[in-house]
Design a protein around this motif. Structure first.
Motif, PDB file in Angstrom:
ATOM      1  N   VAL B  20       0.801  -1.148   0.288  1.00 17.43           N
ATOM      2  CA  VAL B  20       0.004  -0.131   0.031  1.00 17.43           C
ATOM      3  C   VAL B  20       0.923   1.167   0.159  1.00 17.43           C
ATOM      4  CG1 VAL B  20      -1.492   1.241   1.381  1.00 17.43           C
ATOM      5  CG2 VAL B  20      -2.047  -1.043   1.121  1.00 17.43           C
ATOM      6  N   GLY B 271     -14.328   0.994   6.591  1.00 18.51           N
ATOM      7  CA  GLY B 271     -14.002   1.496   5.321  1.00 18.51           C
ATOM      8  C   GLY B 271     -14.659   2.373   4.798  1.00 18.51           C
ATOM      9  N   LEU B 274     -14.391   5.758   6.314  1.00 24.40           N
ATOM     10  CA  LEU B 274     -13.096   6.421   6.002  1.00 24.40           C
ATOM     11  C   LEU B 274     -13.342   7.148   4.727  1.00 24.40           C
ATOM     12  CD1 LEU B 274     -10.485   3.789   6.670  1.00 24.40           C
ATOM     13  CD2 LEU B 274     -10.829   5.759   8.070  1.00 24.40           C
ATOM     14  N   GLY B 275     -14.081   6.476   3.538  1.00 23.54           N
ATOM     15  CA  GLY B 275     -14.414   7.227   2.531  1.00 23.54           C
ATOM     16  C   GLY B 275     -15.252   8.153   2.708  1.00 23.54           C
ATOM     17  N   MET B 278     -14.713  12.039   4.176  1.00 22.18           N
ATOM     18  CA  MET B 278     -14.114  13.300   3.307  1.00 22.18           C
ATOM     19  C   MET B 278     -15.402  14.034   2.973  1.00 22.18           C
ATOM     20  SD  MET B 278     -11.181  12.049   1.081  1.00 22.18           S
ATOM     21  CE  MET B 278     -12.009  10.577   0.424  1.00 22.18           C
ATOM     22  N   VAL B 293      -7.794  16.606   4.223  1.00 23.72           N
ATOM     23  CA  VAL B 293      -7.324  15.841   2.814  1.00 23.72           C
ATOM     24  C   VAL B 293      -8.021  16.628   1.582  1.00 23.72           C
ATOM     25  CG1 VAL B 293      -7.197  14.034   1.416  1.00 23.72           C
ATOM     26  CG2 VAL B 293      -7.116  13.786   3.765  1.00 23.72           C
ATOM     27  N   VAL B 305      -1.511  14.760   1.230  1.00 24.46           N
ATOM     28  CA  VAL B 305      -2.243  13.827   0.647  1.00 24.46           C
ATOM     29  C   VAL B 305      -1.810  12.464   0.864  1.00 24.46           C
ATOM     30  CG1 VAL B 305      -3.389  13.271  -1.380  1.00 24.46           C
ATOM     31  CG2 VAL B 305      -3.374  15.732  -1.041  1.00 24.46           C
ATOM     32  N   VAL B 309      -3.718   9.535   2.874  1.00 24.79           N
ATOM     33  CA  VAL B 309      -4.198   8.330   2.158  1.00 24.79           C
ATOM     34  C   VAL B 309      -3.294   6.948   2.636  1.00 24.79           C
ATOM     35  CG1 VAL B 309      -3.948   6.934  -0.195  1.00 24.79           C
ATOM     36  CG2 VAL B 309      -4.597   9.643  -0.093  1.00 24.79           C
ATOM     37  N   TYR B 312      -5.505   6.423   6.167  1.00 23.41           N
ATOM     38  CA  TYR B 312      -6.755   5.811   5.733  1.00 23.41           C
ATOM     39  C   TYR B 312      -6.425   4.152   5.093  1.00 23.41           C
ATOM     40  CZ  TYR B 312      -9.395   9.957   5.578  1.00 23.41           C
ATOM     41  OH  TYR B 312     -10.207  11.224   5.551  1.00 23.41           O
ATOM     42  N   ALA B 313      -5.569   4.170   4.142  1.00 24.36           N
ATOM     43  CA  ALA B 313      -5.303   2.584   4.070  1.00 24.36           C
ATOM     44  C   ALA B 313      -5.013   1.783   4.881  1.00 24.36           C
ATOM     45  CB  ALA B 313      -4.425   2.561   2.750  1.00 24.36           C
ATOM     46  N   PHE B 316      -7.748   1.111   6.898  1.00 26.37           N
ATOM     47  CA  PHE B 316      -8.811   0.157   6.491  1.00 26.37           C
ATOM     48  C   PHE B 316      -8.293  -1.387   6.541  1.00 26.37           C
ATOM     49  CE2 PHE B 316     -10.907  -1.390   2.186  1.00 26.37           C
ATOM     50  CZ  PHE B 316     -12.045  -1.331   2.733  1.00 26.37           C
ATOM     51  N   VAL B 317      -6.791  -1.705   6.319  1.00 28.42           N
ATOM     52  CA  VAL B 317      -6.239  -3.067   6.659  1.00 28.42           C
ATOM     53  C   VAL B 317      -6.687  -3.472   7.946  1.00 28.42           C
ATOM     54  CG1 VAL B 317      -4.195  -4.411   6.259  1.00 28.42           C
ATOM     55  CG2 VAL B 317      -4.762  -2.598   4.785  1.00 28.42           C
TER      56      VAL B 317
END
Lengths: 321, 336
Positions: B20, B271, B274-275, B278, B293, B305, B309, B312-313, B316-317
Motif C-alpha cells: 500500500v 472502510g 473512511l471514504g 471526506m 485531505v 495527501v 491516504v 486511511y489505507a 482500512f487494512v
C-alpha cells in the motif's frame, strides 16, 4: 447472423478438420440460438418482477436523455444570463414559466444542465463498468483456470488494491492525474476490476471441477474454447448482476469526486459539481443543489432496483431472504 | 490454535501494508508539475538558490529509489514527511485532526446501530408486514443515497428551515471548551462543561446521521436476512415447542446467532466511514482528517495527501483484519 451462416458451413465439416477458431465460432453459433430462447424467457420473468421492470424503464429513459441531450434542452446549459441569477423554479414566487426548474448561480437554466449532467454520469458509469468487467472477468477466468504464477500475481495485486477504500483510492488517482473524463474512467477502473476478478476467479475454480468441463477436456477441446464456451456462459449471470449493482456505486463515486472538484472538469455540467457549487446559495436558492441530487438519486435507485431484480431472476442463490 | 491463526492473519497483513505504501508513493510521483514550483505558488518569488534548498529539504534532488527508501524508513518511525503548504510535519497534522474524525465515526456507528438493529430484528420477526416493507424500502433508499446530497437536504430541513440543529463545525467559538483529549464529548464531561456537551452533541447529530445512514441501511438488511435464516433453524422450533415466550425465543435464542454476520459487517463498514468522512466533513465543515485531505488536494499539498491516504489505507487494512479476528472469535464454527 454472420455467425449462423458460418455455422451452416462448419456443421458440414468433420469435427477434427475444424481449426480452434472455427470450432469456437461453431459453438458460439449454437449458443446464440439457445440464448435467443433464453432471452425471451428472461423478459417474461422480468415482466413478472415489477420493481425491476420500473428500474429498467427509468434507466433506459436516462440513457435516452443522455444521448439526445442536445435536442432535449430548452436552453443553452453552458452560458447564463446575468439577470437570471438564482431564478427560482416556475411554481415559486418570482419564477418564470420558460425556466421550469429555475436557474443556477450564473443564470444558467437548471433543467438543461441536469439533462446534460446525465451524459457524464451515464457514460462514466457504463464505460467504467464495461472496462472493469472485461478486464476483471478475463483475468479472473484465466487465473482460476490456469492457476500458477499468473493467478498468484493477479491475486496479490487484487489484495493490495482491496486495502484501499474505493473513494480514497479513486481520489488519490485523480489527484495524481488531474481532472478529466478519461482520467476519471482510469481512476474508477484501476480498482473497479478487482471485484469482477474475484467473482470470476472464484466461480471458475468451482466450475472447473464439474463434469461438463471434464467432458469438454476429454473430447479434446482446447483451453480457450473451454474457458469461452463452457465456463463463461455459466458464470455470466453472476457477472451481469454484480455489474449492474456496481454501476450504481460507480456513479455515486463519480458524483462524489465531482463534488470534491476532481471530476470531469469545470467546463462540463456534472451533477456532483452542480451540487457542490450550489451549496453556497443554500440559504436563498435551495434548488441549485437539491434538484441535481434528486436526478442522481433517482438514477442510482433505479439501477439498484434493476440490479436486485436481476439477481432474483438470474442468480437466486444470492437472494437475501 | 486459534491464536496461531490470528497471528498468521497479522503476518499476511504486513506485506499488504508495505505494498500500500509503495503504491501511494508511486502514484504521488506520477502527478504532473514540479513540487517546488507548486510550493512557489504559495511562497511568491524565490531565488534559484532557495529553490535548491527546498528541493533538498523535501529530498526531491535524490533518485527515486532513494526517495522511496527514505519514505519507507520514515514511515516506520511514524514520520510522514512535511506538508508543502503548512510547513508542519504531516504526522502532527494528522494527529491533531484525528479526534474530530474518530468522534464523528463513533457517532455515526452509534446512530447506525441504534436505528438498524431493532429495525432488522422487527422486520424479520414480522416478515411481510407493513413495517417490514416500509423499513426495507427505507433501507433500499439509504443504500442508493449519495451521502453529500443527503447532508445538504438535512441541513436545508433541520438548520435552514427549522433551526433545530447547527449546520457547521463542532462547536461555536463562543462556547469556551478546554481541550484535553480532542474528543469534545469527553472533554466537556471531564471539565464538567454541560452546555458545551449539549452543543457538541447537537453539532454531532446531523453529520453522524449522514455518515451512518448508508451503514444503517446495510446493517438493517443484513440483520434481517440473518435473523430470517436463524428463525428457520430447528432449535428455534424446539424453543417455541418448549413453550418459551416469543421474547425469549427471539432475543435469547435467535439474536445471538443472528448477530454474528452483523458484527463482521460493522468492522468492514469502517472502510465506508473512511471514504464517507471526506464528503461529510466537507458538507458540514467538520474540522477532521477528511477536511484536511480535501483542502490539501485543492492546494496540491502532495505530502499531506500522501500521508493521509496512507493513514486511511492502513486503518482500512487493520479494520479488515479486525473483522477477520472478530469473526473467528464470535463464530466457533469457523476456522480461518
Amino acid at each position: 447472423m454472420k455467425v449462423n451462416e458460418t455455422n451452416v458451413h462448419l456443421a458440414q465439416l468433420p469435427t477434427t478438420d475444424r481449426s480452434p477458431l472455427q470450432q469456437h465460432l461453431y459453438l458460439l453459433g449454437i449458443k446464440l440460438r439457445l440464448q435467443r430462447q433464453n432471452l425471451g424467457n428472461f423478459f417474461r420473468q422480468l415482466k413478472r418482477h415489477p420493481t425491476a421492470m420500473v428500474g429498467a424503464i427509468v434507466v433506459v429513459l436516462y440513457i435516452l436523455m443522455a444521448i439526445f441531450a442536445p435536442l432535449l434542452v430548452p436552453h443553452d446549459p453552458f452560458t447564463g444570463i446575468l439577470g437570471n441569477r438564482i431564478l427560482p423554479p416556475k411554481w415559486y414566487e418570482g419564477g418564470r414559466p420558460e425556466y421550469l426548474l429555475g436557474c443556477d448561480e450564473l443564470g444558467r437554466d437548471l433543467l438543461s444542465r441536469i439533462i446534460y449532467g446525465a451524459r457524464v454520469s451515464i457514460s462514466v458509469g457504463l464505460i467504467s463498468v464495461t472496462v472493469s468487467t472485461v478486464i476483471g472477468v478475463t483475468a479472473g477466468i484465466a487465473a482460476g483456470y490456469y492457476r500458477g504464477l499468473f493467478d498468484e500475481i493477479f491475486s496479490r495485486f487484487a489484495d493490495l488494491l482491496l486495502a484501499f477504500p474505493f473513494l480514497i483510492f479513486a481520489l488519490g488517482v485523480m489527484v495524481a492525474t488531474g481532472p478529466g473524463f478519461w482520467n476519471l474512467i482510469f481512476a474508477l477502473c484501476f480498482k473497479g476490476w478487482v471485484e469482477f476478478f474475484r467473482l470470476a476467479r472464484g466461480e471458475t475454480l468451482s466450475e472447473k471441477t464439474k463434469e461438463y468441463v471434464e467432458a469438454a477436456k476429454a473430447s479434446g477441446q482446447g483451453h480457450l474454447t473451454i474457458m469461452l464456451s463452457e465456463i463463461m456462459p455459466n458464470i455470466i449471470h453472476s457477472v451481469i448482476v454484480l455489474g449492474t449493482l456496481r454501476m450504481g456505486s460507480l456513479i455515486i463515486t463519480e458524483a462524489s469526486l465531482s463534488f470534491l472538484g476532481l471530476g470531469v472538469g469545470t467546463r462540463i455540467p456534472a451533477w456532483g459539481s452542480m451540487i457542490s457549487s450550489g451549496r453556497q446559495y443554500m440559504m436563498n436558492a435551495w434548488w441549485i443543489s437539491t434538484l441535481p441530487g434528486m436526478a442522481l438519486l433517482l438514477l442510482v435507485l433505479s439501477i439498484n432496483l434493476l440490479g436486485e431484480g436481476l439477481r432474483d431472476i438470474l442468480d437466486p442463490r444470492l437472494k437475501i431472504d | 490454535m486459534r491464536l496461531a491463526r490470528v497471528l498468521e492473519r497479522v503476518f499476511v497483513a504486513i506485506p499488504v501494508m508495505l505494498g500500500v505504501a509503495i503504491i501511494v508513493f508511486f502514484f504521488m510521483r506520477l502527478s504532473p508539475g514540479d513540487p517546488v514550483d507548486l510550493m512557489m505558488g504559495e511562497a511568491g518569488s524565490v531565488s534559484p538558490r532557495e529553490m535548491e534548498a527546498l528541493a533538498r529539504e523535501f529530498r526531491l534532488d535524490e533518485p527515486l529509489h532513494m526517495q522511496l527508501y527514505h519514505f519507507l524508513a520514515g514511515l516506520l518511525r511514524g514520520d510522514l514527511g512535511n506538508s508543502f503548504v503548512k510547513r508542519k510535519p504531516v504526522a502532527r497534522l494528522v494527529r491533531e485532526h484525528l479526534p474530530a474524525t474518530v468522534e464523528l465515526a463513533i457517532g455515526a456507528l452509534v446512530i447506525a446501530l441504534v436505528i438498524a438493529i431493532p429495525i432488522g430484528i422487527i422486520s424479520a420477526v414480522k416478515q411481510h408486514s407493513i413495517l417490514d416493507r416500509v423499513s426495507m424500502a427505507g433501507a433500499f433508499l439509504g443504500i442508493s443515497m449519495p451521502a453529500f446530497w443527503m447532508g445538504i437536504v438535512l441541513i436545508l430541513v433541520f438548520s435552514v428551515y427549522w433551526h433545530v440543529f447547527p449546520s457547521h463545525g463542532r462547536l461555536p467559538f463562543a462556547v469556551g471548551l478546554k481541550t484535553i483529549t480532542g474528543f469534545y464529548t469527553i472533554d466537556s464531561i471531564l471539565t464538567g462543561n454541560w452546555s458545551a456537551l449539549a452543543s457538541t452533541l447537537k453539532h454531532l447529530f446531523l453529520p453522524s446521521l449522514t455518515l451512518g445512514a448508508g451503514t444503517a441501511a446495510t446493517i438493517a438488511r443484513m440483520t434481517r436476512s440473518s435473523m430470517l435464516e436463524v428463525l428457520r433453524q430447528d432449535y428455534i422450533v424446539l424453543a417455541r415447542a418448549k413453550g418459551l415466550t416469543e421474547y425469549a425465543v427471539v432475543v435469547k435464542h435467535a439474536l445471538r446467532n443472528a448477530l454474528i454476520p452483523t458484527v463482521t459487517i460493522v468492522a468492514l463498514q469502517i472502510g465506508t466511514f473512511l471514504g464517507g468522512n471526506m464528503i461529510v466533513e466537507t458538507v458540514f465543515g467538520w474540522p477532521g482528517l477528511g477536511r484536511l485531505v480535501v483542502d490539501a488536494i485543492q492546494r496540491r499539498d502532495f505530502p499531506l495527501v500522501q500521508g493521509a491516504v496512507i493513514v486511511y489505507a492502513l486503518t482500512f487494512v487493520m479494520a479488515n483484519l479486525l473483522a477477520d479476528i472478530i469473526y473467528t472469535f464470535v463464530n466457533p464454527k469457523i476456522e480461518l
